[in-house]
Scaffold this motif. Sequence first.
Motif, PDB file in Angstrom:
ATOM      1  N   LEU A  87     -25.267  -5.853  44.838  1.00 29.31           N
ATOM      2  CA  LEU A  87     -25.916  -4.669  44.296  1.00 29.31           C
ATOM      3  C   LEU A  87     -24.854  -3.867  43.559  1.00 29.31           C
TER       4      LEU A  87
ATOM      5  N   PHE B  26     -23.923  -0.692  41.108  1.00 29.78           N
ATOM      6  CA  PHE B  26     -24.427   0.621  40.726  1.00 29.78           C
ATOM      7  C   PHE B  26     -23.918   1.051  39.353  1.00 29.78           C
ATOM      8  N   GLY B  27     -24.755   1.817  38.662  1.00 26.79           N
ATOM      9  CA  GLY B  27     -24.298   2.545  37.497  1.00 26.79           C
ATOM     10  C   GLY B  27     -23.533   3.783  37.950  1.00 26.79           C
ATOM     11  N   GLN B  28     -23.018   4.541  36.972  1.00 29.10           N
ATOM     12  CA  GLN B  28     -22.187   5.687  37.343  1.00 29.10           C
ATOM     13  C   GLN B  28     -23.004   6.915  37.699  1.00 29.10           C
TER      14      GLN B  28
END
Lengths: 109, 115
Positions: free
Chosen positions: A97, A99-101
Amino acid sequence: TQLLEQSPQFLSIQEGENLTVYCNSSSVFSSLQWYRQEPGEGPVLLVTVVTGGEVKKLKRLTFQFGDARKDSSLHITAAQPGDTGLYLCAGIKGGKLIFGQGTELSVKP
Amino acid sequence: EAEVAQSPRYKITEKSQAVAFWCDPISGHATLYWYRQILGQGPELLVQFQDESVVDDSQLPKDRFSAERLKGVDSTLKIQPAELGDSAMYLCASTAGTGIAGELFFGEGSRLTVL
């Protein structure tokens, strides 16, 4: 370089306005999730989208997964102060998984 | 409602000291994750456990970080010695089953400040 790029990074709007947050990548994901995180708390899952072109609605929130499964968007209608928080998209790729920021949203009354 | 428990919530330490964080996942959840989240950024995976085994620790700085889940239930993440750049929120998450197709349940996190 982030695998998932979110835009905008910061958004400050007035109560009642509409907004859209974008999550883009050059990679294909098997599915994509959106989380909301309040200060000092862990992220909480809002939705998972799996099929290209899929649209899911959660009250005033509309989530869309791109046809090519590389991007997604979150649209909030008539934003409320309670919507304030950090919105994170996360893609599942290779069993991980990622994540974006994040997009920091502030809704002012 | 079942929750992921983490402690301590806040930790302030001086550089070169050792710190440890503890996580108790939701009962029955086989998969446990440690993430690090720097202020203003998204979480980054440090380590993933399946029961007591490490599945992925490719992003764990092994010269100073260690993680264990000896009995396949609760887990400890240790940093020794701590550096200024380690200041961040350390999040633990768990999920039922063996993969991440479903929902990750996060704890409230442990906020580390290294002076």
